[in-house]
Motif scaffolding. Structure first.
Motif, PDB file in Angstrom:
ATOM      1  N   PRO A   1      41.781  37.954  33.384  1.00  9.27           N
ATOM      2  CA  PRO A   1      42.170  38.015  34.802  1.00  9.27           C
ATOM      3  C   PRO A   1      43.413  37.153  35.029  1.00  9.27           C
ATOM      4  O   PRO A   1      43.467  36.006  34.580  1.00  9.27           O
ATOM      5  N   ILE A   2      44.393  37.695  35.700  1.00  7.14           N
ATOM      6  CA  ILE A   2      45.606  36.951  36.038  1.00  7.14           C
ATOM      7  C   ILE A   2      45.636  36.769  37.555  1.00  7.14           C
ATOM      8  O   ILE A   2      45.673  37.759  38.296  1.00  7.14           O
ATOM      9  N   PRO A   3      45.606  35.529  38.059  1.00  6.74           N
ATOM     10  CA  PRO A   3      45.633  35.302  39.513  1.00  6.74           C
ATOM     11  C   PRO A   3      46.895  35.875  40.139  1.00  6.74           C
ATOM     12  O   PRO A   3      47.908  36.111  39.458  1.00  6.74           O
TER      13      PRO A   3
ATOM     14  N   GLY B   1      43.828  38.656  41.961  1.00 10.36           N
ATOM     15  CA  GLY B   1      44.651  39.329  40.971  1.00 10.36           C
ATOM     16  C   GLY B   1      43.915  40.426  40.244  1.00 10.36           C
ATOM     17  O   GLY B   1      42.941  41.008  40.731  1.00 10.36           O
ATOM     18  N   GLN B   2      44.375  40.728  39.027  1.00 13.55           N
ATOM     19  CA  GLN B   2      43.804  41.808  38.241  1.00 13.55           C
ATOM     20  C   GLN B   2      43.867  41.461  36.757  1.00 13.55           C
ATOM     21  O   GLN B   2      44.545  40.514  36.361  1.00 13.55           O
ATOM     22  N   ARG B   3      43.152  42.220  35.952  1.00 14.11           N
ATOM     23  CA  ARG B   3      43.137  41.975  34.513  1.00 14.11           C
ATOM     24  C   ARG B   3      44.374  42.596  33.855  1.00 14.11           C
ATOM     25  O   ARG B   3      44.703  43.752  34.093  1.00 14.11           O
ATOM     26  N   ARG B   4      45.002  41.782  33.039  1.00 15.16           N
ATOM     27  CA  ARG B   4      46.179  42.228  32.281  1.00 15.16           C
ATOM     28  C   ARG B   4      46.217  41.470  30.961  1.00 15.16           C
ATOM     29  O   ARG B   4      45.415  40.566  30.721  1.00 15.16           O
ATOM     30  N   LYS B   5      47.155  41.823  30.104  1.00 14.85           N
ATOM     31  CA  LYS B   5      47.397  41.021  28.909  1.00 14.85           C
ATOM     32  C   LYS B   5      47.891  39.644  29.334  1.00 14.85           C
ATOM     33  O   LYS B   5      48.701  39.512  30.244  1.00 14.85           O
TER      34      LYS B   5
ATOM     35  N   ARG C   1      48.106  28.423  35.226  1.00 18.31           N
ATOM     36  CA  ARG C   1      46.971  28.778  36.079  1.00 18.31           C
ATOM     37  C   ARG C   1      46.068  29.807  35.394  1.00 18.31           C
ATOM     38  O   ARG C   1      44.835  29.714  35.444  1.00 18.31           O
ATOM     39  N   THR C   2      46.665  30.780  34.722  1.00 17.78           N
ATOM     40  CA  THR C   2      45.891  31.817  34.048  1.00 17.78           C
ATOM     41  C   THR C   2      45.074  31.233  32.898  1.00 17.78           C
ATOM     42  O   THR C   2      43.893  31.560  32.725  1.00 17.78           O
TER      43      THR C   2
END
Length: 408
Positions: free
Chosen positions: A185-187, A197-201, A216-217
């Motif tokens: 998850p990336i804020p 946020g959403q999930r990304r690499k 933060r991530t």
């Protein structure tokens, strides 16, 4: 009335004995003035003979000054005063040397680029004192990565993400590599909550929000408090490697580079200069495990650099050591509270053999929403990061036997 000498009184004859005879004339023929004759009075035996002078002879008053002849002894030297003056001189030299070292270290500190990755995180955070356990986020970027699209050359990517944990005793360091394709998850922003946020690499965090969002991530994913940040430009490590005279790296299989000038790396130990080492740690497509191979090679490269920097050949060669330190400070960006001098003093015992490389536990690659990502092993990762927060990484590594293999 004449005095009578008693027969029982010993008679002492005194005889004039000439010392060195004076040489007549204004000089001695060698340009030096003549010395006056020296008169010595020697006691005689009862029969009028004079005892020999010299070894075995009398040691009586045969000349001016101290007994036994020779020049008169002067005042004794004041040894305490001499020792005090010598001690002061040594102290002054030590202070001058210390001040020189301090100014040199300060110049190195000033040579590093600075950033404030914590300003957006909960209103910033105070500088971490260099004591106790410490966690440093190391983000390896490559501003000149040949794999980056030409039209996006100005956008740096986080090719390497490492959380470096240093225990409270400062005798070891544990470097946990986080795969850049790890799905997390990336804020929404550095100041937003972890649930947004959403999930990304994970490397997208650096591309979208720079170091603040990367910090933060990582904190949201690991639940580990980050004390300092260090961004490493691997392109700049070419100069670092050359300053050390190159490094020895193990090549596990013979490959040809996919980048110009298409170097061939032969299986075995290869001595590489800066350009060669940088090219080697960029390779991934020729290996079955792809990006994991590149991550492993980067770990080996960092270890080799530290070993070479801590070697006698570097530490005892001032020009070489200076070139190395200058090139390192040129290649890194640190947070405002990072002190190079404090770090050098506290972590002076760290060497390559004191480093343990571990990869964040994962389940391998999967395809999600049409893209290949690395899926975290959430249960095992949670246990490991709890060990990091609790400063019990040594116990965790021993239990999991991951030390040295670099795999999750």
């Amino acid at each position: 009335m004449s005095a009578t000498i008693p027969a029982t009184l010993p008679v002492i004859h005194l005889r004039r004995s000439a010392g060195r005879a004076a040489v007549p004339g204004p000089g001695r023929g060698d340009g030096r003035a003549a010395r006056p004759a020296e008169t010595r009075w020697l006691p005689a035996h009862d029969d009028g003979s004079v005892p020999p002078v010299g070894p075995g002879g009398p040691r009586g008053p045969v000349g001016p000054g101290r007994p036994g002849g020779g020049p008169p002894r002067g005042p004794r030297p004041h040894w305490r005063r001499i020792a005090l003056v010598t001690g002061i001189a040594v102290l002054v030299l030590a202070l001058i040397g210390g001040m020189g070292a301090w100014f040199y270290a300060r110049s190195l500190d000033n040579n590093m680029a600075r950033t404030d990755p914590f300003s957006e995180i909960t209103g910033g955070r105070p500088a971490k004192a260099v004591n106790g356990a410490m966690n440093i986020l190391m983000v390896g970027t490559d501003s000149r990565d040949p794999d980056a699209p030409v039209d996006q050359a100005g956008k740096w990517r986080a090719d390497t993400i490492i959380v470096m944990h240093i225990p409270a005793d400062h005798q070891k360091a544990y470097l946990v590599s986080i795969p850049r394709d790890l799905y997390v998850p990336i804020p929404e922003s550095a100041g937003a909550g972890c649930e947004t946020g959403q999930r990304r690499k994970i490397n997208a965090a650096f591309a979208f929000g720079g170091l603040p969002l990367a910090v933060r991530t990582v904190e949201c994913f690991t639940d580990v408090h980050i004390d300092h940040v260090m961004a490493i430009d691997f392109a700049g490590f070419k100069q670092v490697t050359d300053a050390l005279g190159g490094v020895d790296l193990k090549v596990e299989r013979t490959i040809t580079s996919i980048h110009k000038p298409y170097r061939e790396f032969t299986e075995g130990i290869n001595h590489m200069n800066g350009a060669e080492a940088l090219d080697w740690i960029r390779q991934r497509k020729q290996f079955p495990d792809g990006d994991f191979a590149r991550m492993r090679h980067q770990q080996e490269f960092l270890r080799a650099l530290m070993d070479k920097a801590a070697s006698t050949g570097t530490l005892t060669n001032p020009p070489k050591l200076n070139a190395f330190l200058r090139s390192v400070t040129d290649a890194i960006t640190v947070d405002e509270g990072f002190s190079l001098t404090d770090m050098a003093v506290q972590f002076r015992n760290l060497r390559g053999e004191n480093l343990t490389f571990v990869t964040s536990p994962h389940l391998g690659s999967q395809t999600i929403n049409g893209e290949s990502v690395v899926v975290s092993d959430r249960e095992n990762a949670l246990v490991m990061y709890q060990a990091m927060s609790g400063d019990t990484m040594a116990e965790w590594v021993k239990a999991n036997k991951q030390a040295g293999n670099g795999n999750g």
